[in-house]
Design an enzyme around this catalytic site. Structure first.
Site, PDB file in Angstrom:
ATOM      1  N   LYS A  30       7.638  -2.698  -5.665  1.00 44.53           N
ATOM      2  CA  LYS A  30       6.197  -2.265  -6.292  1.00 44.53           C
ATOM      3  C   LYS A  30       5.448  -1.494  -5.099  1.00 44.53           C
ATOM      4  CE  LYS A  30       2.624  -4.896  -6.194  1.00 44.53           C
ATOM      5  NZ  LYS A  30       1.587  -5.721  -6.573  1.00 44.53           N
ATOM      6  N   ASP A  57       2.095  -0.129  -9.801  1.00 42.60           N
ATOM      7  CA  ASP A  57       1.124  -0.975 -10.206  1.00 42.60           C
ATOM      8  C   ASP A  57      -0.348  -0.646  -9.807  1.00 42.60           C
ATOM      9  OD1 ASP A  57       0.314  -3.303 -11.506  1.00 42.60           O
ATOM     10  OD2 ASP A  57       0.633  -4.271  -9.650  1.00 42.60           O
ATOM     11  N   LYS A  59      -2.492  -0.378 -12.660  1.00 44.67           N
ATOM     12  CA  LYS A  59      -3.389  -1.240 -13.592  1.00 44.67           C
ATOM     13  C   LYS A  59      -4.201  -0.081 -14.250  1.00 44.67           C
ATOM     14  CE  LYS A  59      -2.735  -5.697 -11.483  1.00 44.67           C
ATOM     15  NZ  LYS A  59      -1.870  -5.278 -10.509  1.00 44.67           N
ATOM     16  N   ASP A  62      -8.876   3.463 -18.462  1.00 46.70           N
ATOM     17  CA  ASP A  62      -9.764   4.456 -18.521  1.00 46.70           C
ATOM     18  C   ASP A  62      -9.649   5.036 -19.810  1.00 46.70           C
ATOM     19  OD1 ASP A  62     -11.337   6.630 -17.802  1.00 46.70           O
ATOM     20  OD2 ASP A  62     -10.694   6.333 -15.724  1.00 46.70           O
ATOM     21  N   THR A 113      -3.034 -13.061 -12.863  1.00 49.10           N
ATOM     22  CA  THR A 113      -2.694 -14.514 -12.580  1.00 49.10           C
ATOM     23  C   THR A 113      -3.705 -15.421 -11.672  1.00 49.10           C
ATOM     24  OG1 THR A 113      -1.426 -13.607 -10.684  1.00 49.10           O
ATOM     25  CG2 THR A 113      -0.226 -14.216 -12.588  1.00 49.10           C
ATOM     26  N   ARG A 206       4.158 -12.077  -1.210  1.00 52.34           N
ATOM     27  CA  ARG A 206       3.934 -12.779  -0.083  1.00 52.34           C
ATOM     28  C   ARG A 206       5.176 -13.845   0.242  1.00 52.34           C
ATOM     29  NH1 ARG A 206      -2.568 -13.647  -1.376  1.00 52.34           N
ATOM     30  NH2 ARG A 206      -1.537 -13.584  -3.354  1.00 52.34           N
TER      31      ARG A 206
END
Length: 230
Positions: A30, A57, A59, A62, A113, A206
């Site tokens: 990603k 990614d 997002k 618009d 999330t 992470r």
């Protein structure tokens, strides 16, 4: 079996490539706002030249024409998957799907999330919300608009799967080992639980990036995802 996507949320492209040298089993990566802003499309080209499937990614949210042009640019780069915000509306998602031309798997981000019910209610100006129903509603909008699937937290996967059918992609961030810290993620689950519920792609950042042994951590998640899905 679900695909495991390594979230390259690192300060530089060189650090991302050094990490990937330690993860020879990685198939998907990603690239998010951090690396794309710092490194630009050249890094995406390097990753695709390595044979990796790139999940861009960003997002997008618009007007329809702007998002369609962004999707077309991603398609030209050889991106395998990209995100748009479902809150951008049906017309925006439809324009994006047309621009993808079946060559970029577009997935609609539903509810981040990091939200819990109270914080999402404040964000959308309501007294209260049912997050699962919001995710379900936005997922249905995304599939109707022609997107390949959606992004949702592990907590909503099973419900979303029931409503969007067996073929749509469900991309799930917030994956943690049982002993991992939640960090800023409010809705998390293990890889095994997400795959069992119907996830097709797991985004893991992470817990791999900050592990003492990133290679061992990644292999653990990969084995978990493959065993549950096989």
């Amino acid at each position: 079996m679900a695909e495991v996507i390594v979230a390259l949320d690192l300060p530089s492209g060189s650090e991302a490539l050094r990490l990937l040298d330690r993860l020879p089993e990685a198939r998907w990566v990603k690239v998010g706002s951090i690396l794309m802003t710092r490194e630009g499309p050249d890094l995406v080209r390097v990753l695709t030249e390595r044979g990796l499937q790139v999940f861009l990614d960003l997002k997008w949210h618009d007007i329809p024409n702007t998002v369609a042009e962004a999707v077309a640019a991603a398609r030209a780069l050889g991106v395998a998957m990209a995100t748009v915000h479902t809150l951008g509306g049906g017309a925006m998602m439809e324009a994006a799907a047309v621009a993808a031309g079946g060559r970029v798997g577009l997935v609609g981000v539903t509810v981040l999330t990091s939200y819990d019910p109270a914080s999402f209610a404040r964000a959308v100006g309501r007294a209260r919300v049912d997050l699962a129903r919001e995710v379900e509603r936005l997922s249905a909008e995304a599939v109707r608009a022609g997107l390949a699937g959606v992004v949702c937290s592990p907590h909503e996967v099973e419900q979303v799967r029931r409503h969007i059918g067996p073929d749509a992609w469900i991309v799930v961030p917030g994956i943690r080992g049982r002993s991992d810290a939640r960090d800023d993620q409010a809705r998390v689950a293990t890889a095994a639980d997400a795959v069992a519920a119907g996830a097709t792609h797991l985004v893991i950042g992470r817990p791999v990036l900050q592990a003492a042994d990133p290679s061992a951590a990644f292999r653990g998640f990969l084995e978990e995802a493959q065993c549950i899905g096989s």
